[in-house]
Design an enzyme around this catalytic site. Structure first.
Site, short mmCIF file in Angstrom:
data_model
loop_
_atom_site.label_atom_id
_atom_site.label_comp_id
_atom_site.label_asym_id
_atom_site.label_seq_id
_atom_site.Cartn_x
_atom_site.Cartn_y
_atom_site.Cartn_z
N HIS A 114 0.88 -1.17 0.00
CA HIS A 114 0.00 0.00 0.00
C HIS A 114 0.91 1.22 0.00
O HIS A 114 2.13 1.07 -0.02
CB HIS A 114 -0.96 -0.03 1.20
CG HIS A 114 -0.29 0.03 2.54
ND1 HIS A 114 0.56 -0.95 3.00
CD2 HIS A 114 -0.34 0.97 3.52
CE1 HIS A 114 0.98 -0.63 4.22
NE2 HIS A 114 0.46 0.53 4.54
N HIS A 116 1.31 3.93 2.15
CA HIS A 116 1.78 4.67 3.32
C HIS A 116 3.28 4.92 3.16
O HIS A 116 4.01 4.07 2.65
CB HIS A 116 1.54 3.85 4.60
CG HIS A 116 0.28 4.23 5.33
ND1 HIS A 116 -0.42 3.33 6.09
CD2 HIS A 116 -0.38 5.43 5.45
CE1 HIS A 116 -1.47 3.94 6.63
NE2 HIS A 116 -1.46 5.20 6.26
N ASP A 118 5.83 4.82 5.06
CA ASP A 118 6.85 3.92 5.62
C ASP A 118 7.03 2.67 4.74
O ASP A 118 7.93 1.88 4.98
CB ASP A 118 6.50 3.50 7.06
CG ASP A 118 5.12 2.92 7.21
OD1 ASP A 118 4.16 3.48 6.65
OD2 ASP A 118 4.96 1.88 7.90
N HIS A 119 6.21 2.54 3.68
CA HIS A 119 6.33 1.40 2.77
C HIS A 119 6.87 1.79 1.39
O HIS A 119 7.27 0.93 0.61
CB HIS A 119 4.97 0.69 2.61
CG HIS A 119 4.48 0.11 3.91
ND1 HIS A 119 4.48 -1.23 4.18
CD2 HIS A 119 4.04 0.72 5.05
CE1 HIS A 119 4.04 -1.44 5.42
NE2 HIS A 119 3.77 -0.26 5.96
N ASP A 242 0.20 -4.24 6.00
CA ASP A 242 -0.48 -3.69 7.19
C ASP A 242 -1.95 -4.07 7.12
O ASP A 242 -2.61 -3.86 6.10
CB ASP A 242 -0.35 -2.16 7.21
CG ASP A 242 1.05 -1.69 7.51
OD1 ASP A 242 1.94 -2.56 7.70
OD2 ASP A 242 1.27 -0.47 7.55
N HIS A 317 7.73 -4.85 11.08
CA HIS A 317 6.92 -3.64 11.26
C HIS A 317 6.60 -3.49 12.76
O HIS A 317 5.45 -3.28 13.16
CB HIS A 317 5.63 -3.77 10.44
CG HIS A 317 4.95 -2.47 10.13
ND1 HIS A 317 4.22 -1.78 11.05
CD2 HIS A 317 4.88 -1.74 8.99
CE1 HIS A 317 3.72 -0.67 10.50
NE2 HIS A 317 4.12 -0.63 9.25
ZN LIG Z 1 3.17 0.60 7.85
ZN LIG Z 2 0.11 1.28 6.57
#
Ligand SMILES: [Zn+2]
Ligand SMILES: [Zn+2]
Length: 368
Positions: A114, A116, A118-119, A242, A317
């Site tokens: 996805h 976000h 942090d990815h 996530d 994570h």
């Molecule tokens: Zn994340």
């Molecule tokens: Zn996420």
């Protein structure tokens, strides 16, 4: 005896001081030391074995968005035969790959769970590094609806950088071809932004015995959000991305050898948020507490692993971060009761080797 020890210590001190004096005063000695250090670093090579006898997984980033000096953000690599596939590329992960001297020019496929930050935060940097290190074709970046926008944005932001590097390093000989520096977005159907998750699955690609399947998960309001399953010659790994506890993910992970799962201890997070609130920053405390609504707790992940009948569960994570080893105890509270065996905390550099002969999963850690 004491006299001898004293003499040896004095001699060692004299030698050390002599060596330091020689190093400081002689450029030739300094250059020799630099050459020796560079040789040692370069000669180590990649520690990921190339033999096609296993399905391999490397955790290249295991932290959540919260700051963690010891871990990069979301990053996992799956190696099957000669194929290297990267799942998510969070901030600081490229540094890990370079420090471990992985052949990142060989990684031509990226899957995003996805969008976000942090990815995806280091997608541009990872692409540039692979290109500079010799990748000859454009990086293929797969993701759900929205991937065109994300990849297009990184391509646009890095357009001047591509032009500089091509002008400086190509030498008119195709050493850094411009076309190989621009990523290509590949949309995974049928998942559409804005649609509630329906637990659907979709085969992303099937290549030389490796089948990669996307699984819709529930990370609302993030839609779509995907997990990925890799099947190779009878062995399998599932990466959750996530999500909350989600029965369709349990069904899709059925019988996997390895489940790489996110984990967020809501209880510990609440304590951290409480301390932030005491400083007067109720807004930030609220932001932190909001995250509990769309992440798995370690105990929920353990239950999912049990219900799916997976052999090994590894956490990534990890939120909040575990700065000291003993803090793993409260982070894992309840997990051992739910799942006594086949569970471990991940860390950057942890590799899982899943032998194709059906043997047990082996875990090792890459050295720097
Ligand atoms: Zn994340
Ligand atoms: Zn996420």
């Amino acid at each position: 005896m004491k006299k001898i020890i004293g003499l040896v210590a004095a001699l060692a001190l004299v030698l050390a001081l002599g060596a330091w004096a020689a190093f400081r005063s002689s450029p030739a000695v300094q250059d020799a030391v630099v050459a020796r250090a560079a040789h040692a670093a370069i000669a180590r090579g990649s520690q990921m074995p190339a033999a096609d006898d296993s399905l391999r997984v490397l955790l290249c980033g295991t932290s959540s968005p919260m700051p963690d000096r010891a871990a990069a953000k979301a990053c996992t690599i799956v190696v099957a035969g000669g194929q290297w596939v990267l799942v998510d590329i969070g901030p600081e992960a490229t540094e890990n790959l370079n420090r471990w001297r992985l052949p990142i020019a060989r990684i031509g496929t990226v899957l995003l769970t996805h969008f976000h930050s942090d990815h995806i935060g280091e997608l541009g940097e990872f692409n540039m590094q692979g290109w500079a290190q010799g990748r000859r074709d454009p990086l293929q970046v797969f993701g759900p609806d929205g991937i065109e926008q994300v990849v297009g944005g990184f391509n646009a932001a890095y357009a001047p950088d591509r032009a500089y590097r091509h002008a400086h390093h190509d030498h008119g000989k195709g050493l850094m071809p411009l076309a190989a520096g621009e990523m290509q977005a590949r949309t995974i159907a049928p998942f559409k932004a804005g649609e509630a998750p329906q637990g659907r699955r979709s085969v992303v690609f099937e290549r030389d015995g490796l089948v990669v399947t996307a699984i819709e998960v529930d990370h609302r309001p993030v839609t779509p959000a995907l997990a990925y399953r890799f099947d190779y010659k009878g062995r399998s790994v599932v990466i959750t991305g996530d999500t909350v506890y989600y029965p369709p993910l349990v069904a899709a992970a059925r019988g996997a050898d390895l489940l790489v799962s996110e984990g967020e201890s809501h209880a510990l997070l609440d304590i951290v948020a409480g301390e932030i609130a005491k400083t007067g920053d109720a807004r930030l405390a609220g932001v932190l507490r909001d995250t509990a609504s769309y992440h798995l707790t370690p105990v929920q992940a353990a239950k999912m692993a049990n219900e799916a009948g997976v052999r090994e569960l590894v956490f990534t994570h990890i939120a909040p971060p575990i700065p000291l080893r003993p803090m793993a105890v409260p982070w894992l509270r309840g997990v051992r009761e739910a799942r006594p065996d086949g569970v471990r905390l991940g860390h950057d550099g942890l590799t899982a080797t899943i032998p194709l002969d059906g043997g047990p999963v082996r875990f090792e850690t890459l050295r720097e």
